[in-house]
Design a protein around this motif. Structure first.
Motif, PDB file in Angstrom:
ATOM      1  N   SER A 314       0.986  -1.179  -0.079  1.00  0.00           N
ATOM      2  CA  SER A 314      -0.006   0.074   0.069  1.00  0.00           C
ATOM      3  C   SER A 314       0.924   1.303  -0.116  1.00  0.00           C
ATOM      4  CB  SER A 314      -0.891  -0.133   1.078  1.00  0.00           C
ATOM      5  OG  SER A 314      -1.685  -1.124   1.304  1.00  0.00           O
ATOM      6  N   VAL A 315       0.533   2.218  -0.830  1.00  0.00           N
ATOM      7  CA  VAL A 315       1.321   3.488  -0.768  1.00  0.00           C
ATOM      8  C   VAL A 315       0.707   4.299   0.391  1.00  0.00           C
ATOM      9  CG1 VAL A 315       1.964   5.594  -2.102  1.00  0.00           C
ATOM     10  CG2 VAL A 315       1.686   3.463  -3.421  1.00  0.00           C
ATOM     11  N   ILE A 316       1.452   4.683   1.290  1.00  0.00           N
ATOM     12  CA  ILE A 316       0.887   5.342   2.441  1.00  0.00           C
ATOM     13  C   ILE A 316       1.180   6.985   2.133  1.00  0.00           C
ATOM     14  CG2 ILE A 316       0.952   5.655   4.952  1.00  0.00           C
ATOM     15  CD1 ILE A 316       0.197   2.935   3.918  1.00  0.00           C
ATOM     16  N   VAL A 317       2.538   7.303   1.894  1.00  0.00           N
ATOM     17  CA  VAL A 317       2.575   8.770   1.626  1.00  0.00           C
ATOM     18  C   VAL A 317       3.211   8.814   0.371  1.00  0.00           C
ATOM     19  CG1 VAL A 317       3.844  10.693   2.567  1.00  0.00           C
ATOM     20  CG2 VAL A 317       2.553   9.208   4.121  1.00  0.00           C
ATOM     21  N   GLN A 318       2.726   9.856  -0.370  1.00  0.00           N
ATOM     22  CA  GLN A 318       3.543  10.275  -1.729  1.00  0.00           C
ATOM     23  C   GLN A 318       3.395  11.538  -2.073  1.00  0.00           C
ATOM     24  OE1 GLN A 318       2.526   8.017  -5.373  1.00  0.00           O
ATOM     25  NE2 GLN A 318       4.865   8.304  -6.139  1.00  0.00           N
ATOM     26  N   SER A 319       4.243  12.670  -1.611  1.00  0.00           N
ATOM     27  CA  SER A 319       4.095  13.769  -1.824  1.00  0.00           C
ATOM     28  C   SER A 319       5.575  14.618  -1.985  1.00  0.00           C
ATOM     29  CB  SER A 319       3.599  14.556  -0.554  1.00  0.00           C
ATOM     30  OG  SER A 319       3.523  15.880  -0.452  1.00  0.00           O
ATOM     31  N   GLU A 320       5.501  15.658  -2.792  1.00  0.00           N
ATOM     32  CA  GLU A 320       6.595  16.512  -2.855  1.00  0.00           C
ATOM     33  C   GLU A 320       7.100  17.010  -1.701  1.00  0.00           C
ATOM     34  OE1 GLU A 320       7.761  18.340  -5.734  1.00  0.00           O
ATOM     35  OE2 GLU A 320       7.142  16.909  -7.589  1.00  0.00           O
ATOM     36  N   ALA A 321       6.507  17.132  -0.732  1.00  0.00           N
ATOM     37  CA  ALA A 321       6.581  17.612   0.696  1.00  0.00           C
ATOM     38  C   ALA A 321       7.314  16.590   1.403  1.00  0.00           C
ATOM     39  CB  ALA A 321       5.255  18.085   1.612  1.00  0.00           C
ATOM     40  N   VAL A 322       7.286  15.403   0.950  1.00  0.00           N
ATOM     41  CA  VAL A 322       8.169  14.479   1.624  1.00  0.00           C
ATOM     42  C   VAL A 322       9.075  13.947   0.553  1.00  0.00           C
ATOM     43  CG1 VAL A 322       8.197  12.501   3.197  1.00  0.00           C
ATOM     44  CG2 VAL A 322       6.195  14.068   3.270  1.00  0.00           C
ATOM     45  N   PRO A 323      10.250  14.480   0.202  1.00  0.00           N
ATOM     46  CA  PRO A 323      11.063  14.019  -0.916  1.00  0.00           C
ATOM     47  C   PRO A 323      11.855  12.847  -0.631  1.00  0.00           C
ATOM     48  CG  PRO A 323      12.022  16.062   0.217  1.00  0.00           C
ATOM     49  CD  PRO A 323      10.624  15.773   0.880  1.00  0.00           C
ATOM     50  N   CYS A 324      12.069  12.471   0.663  1.00  0.00           N
ATOM     51  CA  CYS A 324      12.769  11.454   1.470  1.00  0.00           C
ATOM     52  C   CYS A 324      12.526  11.043   2.826  1.00  0.00           C
ATOM     53  CB  CYS A 324      14.450  11.620   0.715  1.00  0.00           C
ATOM     54  SG  CYS A 324      15.345  10.135   1.188  1.00  0.00           S
ATOM     55  N   VAL A 325      12.575   9.948   2.829  1.00  0.00           N
ATOM     56  CA  VAL A 325      12.511   9.239   4.352  1.00  0.00           C
ATOM     57  C   VAL A 325      13.559   8.445   4.594  1.00  0.00           C
ATOM     58  CG1 VAL A 325      11.426   7.730   5.876  1.00  0.00           C
ATOM     59  CG2 VAL A 325       9.997   9.439   4.462  1.00  0.00           C
ATOM     60  N   THR A 326      14.459   8.809   5.614  1.00  0.00           N
ATOM     61  CA  THR A 326      15.488   7.859   6.017  1.00  0.00           C
ATOM     62  C   THR A 326      15.323   7.026   7.380  1.00  0.00           C
ATOM     63  OG1 THR A 326      16.502   9.741   7.238  1.00  0.00           O
ATOM     64  CG2 THR A 326      17.305   9.562   4.779  1.00  0.00           C
ATOM     65  N   ASP A 327      14.307   7.254   8.028  1.00  0.00           N
ATOM     66  CA  ASP A 327      14.016   6.265   8.964  1.00  0.00           C
ATOM     67  C   ASP A 327      12.452   6.502   9.590  1.00  0.00           C
ATOM     68  OD1 ASP A 327      14.721   4.389  11.222  1.00  0.00           O
ATOM     69  OD2 ASP A 327      15.440   5.954  12.632  1.00  0.00           O
ATOM     70  N   TYR A 328      12.138   5.417  10.359  1.00  0.00           N
ATOM     71  CA  TYR A 328      10.856   5.499  11.070  1.00  0.00           C
ATOM     72  C   TYR A 328      10.910   5.312  12.413  1.00  0.00           C
ATOM     73  CZ  TYR A 328       9.082   4.533   6.203  1.00  0.00           C
ATOM     74  OH  TYR A 328       8.933   4.558   4.650  1.00  0.00           O
ATOM     75  N   ALA A 329       9.832   5.560  13.264  1.00  0.00           N
ATOM     76  CA  ALA A 329       9.759   5.272  14.736  1.00  0.00           C
ATOM     77  C   ALA A 329       8.385   5.296  15.285  1.00  0.00           C
ATOM     78  CB  ALA A 329      10.625   6.303  15.489  1.00  0.00           C
ATOM     79  N   PHE A 330       8.374   4.498  16.266  1.00  0.00           N
ATOM     80  CA  PHE A 330       7.060   4.751  17.044  1.00  0.00           C
ATOM     81  C   PHE A 330       7.035   5.701  18.018  1.00  0.00           C
ATOM     82  CE2 PHE A 330       6.565  -0.331  16.977  1.00  0.00           C
ATOM     83  CZ  PHE A 330       5.624  -0.354  16.322  1.00  0.00           C
ATOM     84  N   ASP A 331       5.598   6.312  18.081  1.00  0.00           N
ATOM     85  CA  ASP A 331       5.268   7.356  19.038  1.00  0.00           C
ATOM     86  C   ASP A 331       4.814   6.247  20.321  1.00  0.00           C
ATOM     87  OD1 ASP A 331       2.767   6.556  18.774  1.00  0.00           O
ATOM     88  OD2 ASP A 331       2.211   8.884  17.679  1.00  0.00           O
ATOM     89  N   SER A 332       4.550   7.152  21.501  1.00  0.00           N
ATOM     90  CA  SER A 332       3.965   6.172  22.755  1.00  0.00           C
ATOM     91  C   SER A 332       2.608   5.660  22.424  1.00  0.00           C
ATOM     92  CB  SER A 332       3.812   7.341  23.723  1.00  0.00           C
ATOM     93  OG  SER A 332       2.739   8.283  23.558  1.00  0.00           O
ATOM     94  N   GLN A 333       1.928   5.916  21.322  1.00  0.00           N
ATOM     95  CA  GLN A 333       0.633   5.284  21.054  1.00  0.00           C
ATOM     96  C   GLN A 333       0.870   4.066  19.927  1.00  0.00           C
ATOM     97  OE1 GLN A 333       0.484   8.935  21.336  1.00  0.00           O
ATOM     98  NE2 GLN A 333      -0.055   8.343  23.284  1.00  0.00           N
ATOM     99  N   LYS A 334       2.249   3.845  19.535  1.00  0.00           N
ATOM    100  CA  LYS A 334       2.577   3.006  18.833  1.00  0.00           C
ATOM    101  C   LYS A 334       2.179   3.329  17.379  1.00  0.00           C
ATOM    102  CE  LYS A 334       4.541   0.556  21.870  1.00  0.00           C
ATOM    103  NZ  LYS A 334       6.072   0.639  21.994  1.00  0.00           N
ATOM    104  N   ASN A 335       1.765   4.550  16.894  1.00  0.00           N
ATOM    105  CA  ASN A 335       1.797   4.698  15.829  1.00  0.00           C
ATOM    106  C   ASN A 335       3.183   5.074  15.018  1.00  0.00           C
ATOM    107  OD1 ASN A 335      -1.094   5.454  15.883  1.00  0.00           O
ATOM    108  ND2 ASN A 335      -0.497   7.302  17.012  1.00  0.00           N
ATOM    109  N   VAL A 336       3.141   4.877  13.710  1.00  0.00           N
ATOM    110  CA  VAL A 336       4.463   4.946  12.964  1.00  0.00           C
ATOM    111  C   VAL A 336       4.648   6.303  12.468  1.00  0.00           C
ATOM    112  CG1 VAL A 336       5.946   3.778  11.376  1.00  0.00           C
ATOM    113  CG2 VAL A 336       4.280   2.585  12.630  1.00  0.00           C
ATOM    114  N   TRP A 337       5.754   7.048  12.670  1.00  0.00           N
ATOM    115  CA  TRP A 337       5.976   8.230  12.076  1.00  0.00           C
ATOM    116  C   TRP A 337       7.428   7.975  11.200  1.00  0.00           C
ATOM    117  CZ3 TRP A 337       3.654  13.149  12.984  1.00  0.00           C
ATOM    118  CH2 TRP A 337       2.713  12.825  14.000  1.00  0.00           C
TER     119      TRP A 337
END
Length: 377
Positions: A314-337
């Motif tokens: 599934s394509v989750i994010v595709q936007s010129e405002a996010v040209p590159c992602v280098t890492d992901y992490a959980f927040d305290s509610q276990k959402n992924v950022w």
């Protein structure tokens, strides 16, 4: 007692004039890297979140644009609206962690170039320091975030720091306590580090087949539902995995005690081919594996219950405002950022996510890519 500034007093007077109750006023805070003398588009290679703070890895990879600080602490979330009366109790500044004096360039006892970072369930910050512009040895440093103090430091003697670009903590404690996995010491190996033993050893990634693609381990991710450690690299379309059960059951450390510097029985499985060259790798709590397609500027999620094919993504994010992602992490509610950068630092030449094609600025450095729902099974 909270000390109010002249700004606080002026704002209070204005509130009284216009008959506005202070509790109704909302202020928005965002990350401002000028707090630590950095540009807003500074490369954030890795990041992790613990409670209301984020920790950012800013490697010193370029002699010409070497940042003054390599490990930062920032408020979380990146942009938040708070009640006016909360100001003073909440810090909105980005600061060096643990402090500025422990990050002097060229002082080997200090932090030199952070390339891997993670937190565990006990509030400890695990840091991979892999300097390539100095003669300092790479090391793993662990801090207790509850007490803001260093609890462990171990040099990686004899290991080249050149490809040490990732550290992940195993969320499942093994027989010998909490472990972390580090890539890439070279020769298609991983490093296993035991906090309880304050020791590390190489994990030899063995291949069962003669015709097997080259193994890359720039990015690592531990499954939350099974005992799989996934790994891949920007240079490769291949996704690999190993079974962590033998390591969790103490097999690796027993070999280390026998003076065996590598473990030869960790067989690598080829999972399949990704949709393309990628950066970042992360497992959510619903057996999804997230990675960023560099050429398509898209953050995608593969359902690991499906085959590693386009239909399972599934394509989750595709936007010129996010040209590159280098890492992901959980927040305290276990959402992924995801952490956003203007380009991938390992990409050479002029590509779609290079500076030649992307001339804007990333207005925000983080974006939520997956929301956890504990009521969906």
């Amino acid at each position: 007692m909270v000390a109010f500034t002249s700004f606080d007093l002026s704002l209070t007077i204005l509130l009284l004039i216009f008959n506005i109750h202070p509790r109704t006023v909302q202020l928005t805070f965002a990350w401002n890297f000028s707090d630590v003398g950095l540009s807003q588009n500074v490369l954030i290679w890795r990041f992790t979140i613990w409670r209301n703070r984020a920790y950012l890895a800013v490697p010193r990879w370029d002699e010409k644009s070497k940042p003054q600080f390599t490990l930062l602490e920032a408020p979380w979330p990146e942009t938040a609206q708070i009640n006016r009366l909360q100001v003073g109790a909440i810090s909105s500044e980005i600061v060096p962690y643990p402090d500025a004096k422990s990050q002097e360039d060229g002082i080997c006892e200090d932090l030199q170039s952070i390339t891997g970072i993670d937190t565990d369930s006990r509030g400890r910050l695990w840091v991979l320091d892999a300097p390539t512009l100095t003669k300092c040895k790479p090391k793993i440093v662990i801090y207790d975030l509850r007490r803001n103090e260093k609890v462990a430091e171990t040099n990686l003697d004899g290991i080249s720091p050149r490809h040490l670009k990732c550290l992940v903590v195993d969320p499942v404690p093994g027989q010998w306590g909490t472990q972390a996995y580090v890539s890439d010491p070279g020769d298609e190996n991983l490093i296993v580090y035991s906090l309880a033993q304050r020791s590390w050893w190489k994990l030899k990634l063995t291949k069962d087949e003669s015709f097997f693609p080259k193994i890359f381990t720039t990015d690592l991710a531990v499954s939350r539902k099974s005992s799989i450690l996934y790994f891949t690299g920007y240079q490769s379309d291949d996704l690999f995995g190993i079974d962590l059960e033998p390591l969790r059951n103490g097999g690796g450390f027993l070999n280390f005690l026998k003076n065996d510097s590598s473990i030869g029985n960790s067989s690598v499985s080829w999972i399949g081919s990704k949709l393309g060259s990628s950066s970042g790798l992360f497992c959510d709590l619903r057996e999804g594996l997230h990675y960023f397609m560099v050429t398509e500027m898209a953050s995608v999620r593969w359902d690991s219950k499906e085959k590693l094919e386009a239909e399972g993504h599934s394509v989750i994010v595709q936007s010129e405002a996010v040209p590159c992602v280098t890492d992901y992490a959980f927040d305290s509610q276990k959402n992924v950022w995801a952490i956003a950068n203007e380009r991938h630092p390992l990409r050479k030449g002029k590509g779609r996510t290079g500076y030649s094609k992307y001339n804007g600025k990333t207005k925000r450095r983080t974006v939520k890519v997956w929301k956890y729902n504990p009521f969906i099974f």
